[in-house]
Design a protein around this motif. Sequence first.
Motif, short mmCIF file in Angstrom:
data_model
loop_
_atom_site.label_atom_id
_atom_site.label_comp_id
_atom_site.label_asym_id
_atom_site.label_seq_id
_atom_site.Cartn_x
_atom_site.Cartn_y
_atom_site.Cartn_z
N TYR A 15 0.69 -1.26 0.02
CA TYR A 15 0.02 0.09 0.06
C TYR A 15 0.67 1.16 0.06
N LYS A 16 2.30 1.09 0.11
CA LYS A 16 2.92 2.31 0.78
C LYS A 16 3.11 3.41 -0.15
N GLN A 17 2.94 4.60 0.07
CA GLN A 17 3.41 5.81 -0.55
C GLN A 17 4.63 6.27 0.14
N ALA A 18 5.27 7.29 -0.39
CA ALA A 18 6.48 7.96 0.22
C ALA A 18 5.83 8.78 1.76
N MET A 19 6.80 8.67 2.39
CA MET A 19 6.78 9.34 3.75
C MET A 19 6.84 10.74 3.53
N PRO A 20 5.73 11.31 4.36
CA PRO A 20 6.03 13.07 4.10
C PRO A 20 7.24 13.77 4.56
N ASN A 21 7.51 14.47 3.55
CA ASN A 21 8.88 15.16 3.70
C ASN A 21 9.12 15.79 4.90
N GLY A 22 8.19 16.29 5.46
CA GLY A 22 8.33 17.02 6.81
C GLY A 22 9.14 16.18 7.85
N PHE A 23 8.63 14.84 7.79
CA PHE A 23 9.05 13.95 8.70
C PHE A 23 10.71 13.19 8.23
N ILE A 24 10.51 13.15 7.07
CA ILE A 24 11.95 12.76 6.50
C ILE A 24 12.96 13.82 6.71
N LYS A 25 12.61 15.07 6.93
CA LYS A 25 13.88 16.07 7.09
C LYS A 25 13.88 15.93 8.63
N GLN A 26 13.20 15.64 9.31
CA GLN A 26 13.57 15.53 10.88
C GLN A 26 14.29 14.46 11.16
N LEU A 27 13.92 13.23 10.42
CA LEU A 27 14.74 12.01 10.64
C LEU A 27 15.97 12.20 10.06
N MET A 28 16.22 13.01 8.93
CA MET A 28 17.72 13.18 8.59
C MET A 28 18.51 13.87 9.19
N GLN A 29 17.97 14.62 10.20
CA GLN A 29 19.01 15.37 11.34
C GLN A 29 19.45 14.54 12.49
N VAL A 30 18.74 13.43 12.65
CA VAL A 30 19.10 12.61 13.81
C VAL A 30 19.69 11.26 13.23
N ASN A 31 19.39 10.65 11.94
CA ASN A 31 19.68 9.47 11.63
C ASN A 31 19.37 9.36 10.04
N PRO A 32 20.40 9.92 9.23
CA PRO A 32 20.36 9.79 7.70
C PRO A 32 20.46 8.40 7.50
N ALA A 33 21.12 7.29 7.94
CA ALA A 33 21.12 6.15 7.41
C ALA A 33 19.77 5.45 7.48
N LEU A 34 19.01 5.69 8.53
CA LEU A 34 17.58 5.26 8.79
C LEU A 34 16.73 5.75 7.48
N VAL A 35 16.77 7.03 7.50
CA VAL A 35 16.10 7.49 6.12
C VAL A 35 16.48 6.75 4.96
N GLU A 36 17.55 6.48 4.54
CA GLU A 36 18.23 5.61 3.51
C GLU A 36 17.17 4.26 3.42
N SER A 37 17.22 3.54 4.69
CA SER A 37 16.50 2.48 4.50
C SER A 37 15.03 2.68 4.27
N LEU A 38 14.52 3.81 4.20
CA LEU A 38 13.06 3.98 4.01
C LEU A 38 12.69 4.73 2.80
N GLU A 39 13.64 4.55 1.75
CA GLU A 39 13.49 5.11 0.51
C GLU A 39 12.77 4.11 -0.32
N TYR A 40 11.20 4.10 -0.31
CA TYR A 40 10.37 3.21 -0.87
C TYR A 40 9.05 3.67 -1.13
N GLN A 41 8.54 3.22 -2.06
CA GLN A 41 7.27 3.61 -2.19
C GLN A 41 6.63 2.72 -3.38
N HIS A 42 5.12 2.54 -3.32
CA HIS A 42 4.44 1.37 -4.41
C HIS A 42 3.68 2.12 -5.38
#
Length: 359
Positions: free
Chosen positions: A80-107
Motif C-alpha cells: 500500500y505504501k506511498q512515500a513518507m511525508p517530507n516534513g518527517f523525512i527532514k526531521q529524521l535526516m537530522q538525527v539518523n540519515p542511515a535510517l532515512v536511506e532504509s526507508l526510501e520506498y514507495q509503491h
Amino acid sequence: MRILLLICGYITLLGCQPSQQGGQSQRSLESGAHQQQSSVKQAPGKEAQREHLAPTELSGSTLAGIRINQIQFVGSHNSYKQAMPNGFIKQLMQVNPALVESLEYQHVPLAQQLDLGIRKLELDVFYVADESQFLVGHVQQIDMNSNCATLRICLNQVRAWSQNNPTHGPLWISFNAKDGYILGLPSPEAFTPEAFALMDSVVEEVLGDKLIRPQEIIDLQWPLLEEARGKFILILDEGGTKRDMYYDGWQQRPMFTNAPEGHPAAAIMIVNEPVEQFDEIQRLVAAGYMVRTRADADTREARENDTSRRDAAFASGAQAVSTDYYLPATHFGNDYQVILPKAVICNPVTAPADCRVSE
C-alpha cells in the motif's frame, strides 16, 4: 521536545524490525530478464544457472496435477505504501540519515502492481473501534500515506481487479495487525478478539466467496491450480499473543496464520532469511508447506546491486518471494530488480519435471 521524542521513538521502532524500500519506474514485470533457478538446491551466494521458462500452456496431463504449492511468484512488501511525508523525512535526516536511506520506498497502486505480475500483497492495518474499521498505513500519525486508506478500500480494489482478470493464479494477501507503542506518538488500539472478529467480517464481506480457507487444507493437500484461479489466500503475519488469539478456533477463520510446524493450523510459513534459512525453507516446501520469504530488505541489496539474497530466495522453492523492487532500482544507479519471466512459474523444488504454467 515532542518532536524529539517522536523521532527517537520512530527510530527505536524501526531499529527493531526490517524496513522497506522501493522507489520505482514504470516497467512491466514480464519484460524483465530474471529467470527461475533450474536446480533444486544450490549454495546460497553462488551464481545460479538459470533456465528460461517459456510461456507455454500446460499440457493436459500436467494441467490435471499441478497444485498451488508447486508454483512460485513475486510479491510486494508493504504494498500500500506511498512515500513518507517530507516534513518527517527532514526531521529524521537530522538525527539518523542511515535510517532515512532504509526507508526510501514507495509503491504504485495495487491494481497496477497486479497488472505487472505481482501475486502477493501485504497490508498493515490499525484498528479504530469507534469507527468499526481498519486504517492502512505504516506508522501511526507520521507515516500513513497509503494508496488505499482503509482495509475495505484496499480489498475492494483487489476484488475489482480480480473480477476483470478472473483466470489469475491465487492471490496472497498478508496482514500485520499494528498496535505497537512508539514513544511520542498516539498509542494504537490493541487488537482484541473483538477486533479480529471485525477484521474477519470485513474480509468475508469483500472476498468471502473467493477464499481458500484454512479448514480446506487437510494434511497439506493444496488445491489444483486450475481450481484456485480467481481465488485468494489470506495470511495473518503475526506471532505470540496475537497469533495465538487468532488461531483459537482456526477452523472457522478466513485467514491462515504463521502457525508453528506441527500445529493443526500450520500450512503457510513466514521465513524471511533465504540465505541463512535456505535449507529450512527447502525442507518446509518439500514437506508441503507454502512459504513466504524476502529477496531484499532495508535497501541494501538494491543499493549494492547484490542479487545473492534474491537468487537464494528463488532457489529455495519459497512459493512467495517478496521485494520492494519489482520495478528496477534505477534511482540507485543500477537495474537491480526482482522479477520472474511470468506472473506464475513452476516451483524449482516441488513442481514435476514436465511442468508448464500459462499465466
